[in-house]
Design an enzyme around this catalytic site. Structure first.
Site, PDB file in Angstrom:
ATOM      1  N   ASP A  16       0.150   0.484  -8.813  1.00  0.00           N
ATOM      2  CA  ASP A  16       1.569   0.611  -9.147  1.00  0.00           C
ATOM      3  C   ASP A  16       1.780   1.942  -9.863  1.00  0.00           C
ATOM      4  OD1 ASP A  16       4.213   0.180  -9.594  1.00  0.00           O
ATOM      5  OD2 ASP A  16       3.970  -1.521 -10.949  1.00  0.00           O
ATOM      6  N   ASP A 112       5.886   3.461  -3.762  1.00  0.00           N
ATOM      7  CA  ASP A 112       5.091   3.710  -4.970  1.00  0.00           C
ATOM      8  C   ASP A 112       4.169   2.557  -5.358  1.00  0.00           C
ATOM      9  OD1 ASP A 112       7.068   1.946  -5.711  1.00  0.00           O
ATOM     10  OD2 ASP A 112       7.563   2.960  -7.589  1.00  0.00           O
ATOM     11  N   GLU A 113       3.903   1.639  -4.429  1.00  0.00           N
ATOM     12  CA  GLU A 113       2.946   0.581  -4.752  1.00  0.00           C
ATOM     13  C   GLU A 113       2.320   0.010  -3.491  1.00  0.00           C
ATOM     14  OE1 GLU A 113       4.335  -3.299  -6.081  1.00  0.00           O
ATOM     15  OE2 GLU A 113       6.397  -2.700  -5.651  1.00  0.00           O
TER      16      GLU A 113
END
Length: 421
Positions: A16, A112-113
């Protein structure tokens, strides 16, 4: 030694990125480091809200989705930047390349993860040692901080990655669920949204532990199969694999936008429908897909929201057809109240290569009612060759990001195309 025991079962990482958009801007311009920074939309429009902010800004009370005027009131020194989508896309691509160097079993879930299954990856030492190396590499080479959750399944890994930010690494074992997770408010559980949390509180489920011990039948009656699923997760049970192919799955493609002001101006409304149609068509082309149902979403000035849809006789993938149906739905269902937000979604979406396989030659010749689709197919074959539905993937220039709210989904589209190349 305890970390070593994880290697006997599955070892799942959840990566994350911390304050991703703000962190990318700080990496690009080091002078921003240590300063309160917010990434936000146009402050002149109602959609001028905070998309993300640095930890320095958060310390002053700035939060995601907060109106920009309110954020500036809380933090007078706030530096505000508009999103640079190309920059974020490029950074994300580099991150996932690094993850893929550790294991091919990587499942992106947003820009983004993502998850990694490192159970059988080629690494030595402990899971936490591997996580430290990966975290340090991303920070050193890209200047971007991330938190990593380590667990025997996806749910626990996701919960673990949220426990220490920024630059945290957390191991969460199934045997620790009762001690670590059960005391937490149920609203903090991954997979429990605001509405679900409210329903659960109505039946005296306030903590994750309450959910873990709630009668499964009662939960199913209230939330359907998702109620049983959430009970399992609350008990640390999650059998889902890390699936690199999950990025390919889609059944609908949509776009929505808030108007700068509530309006009943048909010209303004029709203009926005055209923009939304462009967005949907662009994403369909990126996915090489078409759909058979158009849905229109209307949100009024009082936030009352309705959705109306129409099933089509044939697959469509063009702006004109999609917008035409949306306009017909608008004419039929709009009560002339001021509109705050509009959305268009194409549903029952399939990849064109799958649609082509479904077109039996005899059906093709007999169903004259679908002549428009067949004509389009013939024109595409004439222009691009007989295998146009299979081979003509978007070029890199076509796949460039168009600024908008569908950045996350566009990123997943790009990930899919790169895997195919």
């Amino acid at each position: 030694m305890e970390e070593e025991r994880l290697k006997k079962g599955r070892v799942i990482f959840h990566i994350d990125m911390n304050c991703f958009y703000a962190s990318v801007e700080m990496a690009f311009n080091p002078e921003l480091k240590g300063k309160p920074l917010a990434i936000a939309g146009n402050p002149q429009e109602r959609k001028g809200i905070v998309v993300t902010s640095s930890y320095e800004a958060r310390a002053e009370g700035v939060k995601t989705t907060m109106p920009l005027w309110q954020a500036r009131k809380l933090c007078p020194d706030l530096i505000v930047m508009r999103p640079n989508f190309e920059r974020y896309r490029a950074a994300s691509s580099q991150i996932f390349q690094m993850l893929a160097e550790v294991t091919p079993i990587v499942q992106p879930v947003s820009i983004d993860e993502g998850y990694m299954d490192v159970t059988n990856a080629d690494w030595s030492g402990t899971p936490i040692g591997l996580a430290e190396k990966l975290q340090a590499k991303i920070l050193k080479e890209l200047g971007l901080p991330c938190s990593i959750g380590i667990a025997p399944n996806k749910f626990l890994a996701k919960m673990a990655s949220d426990m220490k930010k920024p630059l945290g690494i957390t191991i969460l074992r199934k045997r620790e669920v009762e001690k670590v997770l059960w005391p937490l408010p149920v609203a903090e559980m991954h997979g429990v949204g605001e509405k679900t949390a409210a329903k659960l509180k109505d039946v005296s489920v306030y903590t994750i532990g309450d959910l873990a011990n709630k009668d499964a039948y009662a939960l199913k009656q209230m939330l359907g199969i998702n109620g049983v699923r959430l009970k399992d997760r609350a008990n640390g049970i999650d059998q889902r694999p890390v699936d690199p192919e999950a990025v390919h799955e889609f059944k609908s493609i949509g776009s929505s936008q808030t108007l700068p002001h509530d309006t009943v101006d048909e010209r303004e409304i029709n203009k926005l429908l055209g923009i939304l149609g462009d967005n949907v068509e662009r994403r369909l082309k990126r996915k090489q897909a078409a759909g058979k149902s158009v849905q229109l979403m209307l949100r009024y000035h009082d936030r009352r929201t309705i959705t109306r849809s129409r099933k089509l006789y044939e697959y469509v993938d063009g702006k004109e057809e999609i917008v035409q149906v949306a306009k017909e739905l608008l004419d039929k269902h709009w009560d002339q109240e001021p509109i705050r937000l509009l959305g268009i979604t194409l549903q029952d979406v399939e990849e064109k290569k799958k649609i082509a396989k479904q077109l039996d030659i005899f059906t093709y010749e007999q169903e004259a009612g679908k002549e428009k689709l067949y004509q389009a197919i013939d024109e595409l074959k004439e222009k691009y060759g007989k295998d146009t539905f299979v081979e003509n993937l978007p070029s890199s220039s076509e796949a460039r990001l168009q600024p908008g709210t569908s950045l996350q989904k566009d990123f997943l589209d790009d990930f899919k195309v790169k895997k195919r190349e």
